[in-house]
Design an enzyme around this catalytic site. Structure first.
Site, PDB file in Angstrom:
ATOM      1  N   CYS A  69       0.868  -1.096   0.063  1.00  0.00           N
ATOM      2  CA  CYS A  69       0.145   0.185  -0.014  1.00  0.00           C
ATOM      3  C   CYS A  69       0.840   1.323  -0.081  1.00  0.00           C
ATOM      4  O   CYS A  69       1.388   1.569   1.020  1.00  0.00           O
ATOM      5  CB  CYS A  69      -0.985   0.019   1.167  1.00  0.00           C
ATOM      6  SG  CYS A  69      -1.672   1.552   1.698  1.00  0.00           S
ATOM      7  N   CYS A  87       0.324   3.753   2.693  1.00  0.00           N
ATOM      8  CA  CYS A  87       0.658   3.325   3.941  1.00  0.00           C
ATOM      9  C   CYS A  87       2.318   3.518   4.331  1.00  0.00           C
ATOM     10  O   CYS A  87       2.573   3.932   5.304  1.00  0.00           O
ATOM     11  CB  CYS A  87       0.468   1.775   4.136  1.00  0.00           C
ATOM     12  SG  CYS A  87      -1.220   1.262   3.992  1.00  0.00           S
TER      13      CYS A  87
END
Ligand code: ZN
Length: 149
Positions: A69, A72
């Site tokens: 991600c 993230c």
């Protein structure tokens, strides 16, 4: 009144009693010697996550993320900066949703990164999407129970 905080160790799940003071920032776990507030939020497994949520007396923030991600990854350094600012009043941990899919499902995670603030075993607030360190600190402080402010 001499009040003590219960702080869970992210490495071993041990419960530590600490004075609610800035000096607690350097405290080490009585069980395994790990620094309780290292400024580098630990990735915890499901068991230690549950220990944090159910046994900590201080508020706990969890950053739910995954290695694939992008947002993230962008949030990770901001989260560490926020940890340095917020600890030892709040404990910051991370949960890899790929490794802990059951916990992630139980929390009803639909997008990542998601941050959840817990206190006294209950969810207090939740937010999703990348944030700067300043935004994380403000979001946490805005939702802190009065007793810990
Ligand atoms: Zn420990």
């Amino acid at each position: 009144m001499a009040q003590q905080n219960l702080v869970v160790c992210s490495k071993c799940g041990g419960v530590n009693r600490l004075p609610p003071a800035r000096s607690a920032k350097n405290a080490k776990c009585g069980k395994c010697g790990n620094r309780l507030f290292s400024g580098h939020p630990e990735d915890v497994n499901g068991r230690i996550f549950d220990d944090h949520i159910t046994r900590s007396s201080i508020p706990v923030v969890v950053d739910i993320w995954a290695p694939w991600c992008g947002p993230c990854k962008m949030t990770a350094p901001a989260y560490e900066t926020a940890a340095n600012e917020l600890e030892p009043d709040v404990c910051l941990i991370k949960l890899n949703s790929d490794n802990e899919q059951a916990v992630s499902a139980r929390l009803g995670i639909r997008s990542i990164p998601t941050m959840i603030l817990f206190h006294g075993g209950r969810e207090v607030a939740r937010t999703s999407g990348a944030m700067t360190a300043g935004q994380i600190v403000r979001w946490v402080r805005d939702h802190l129970p009065m007793a810990t402010a």
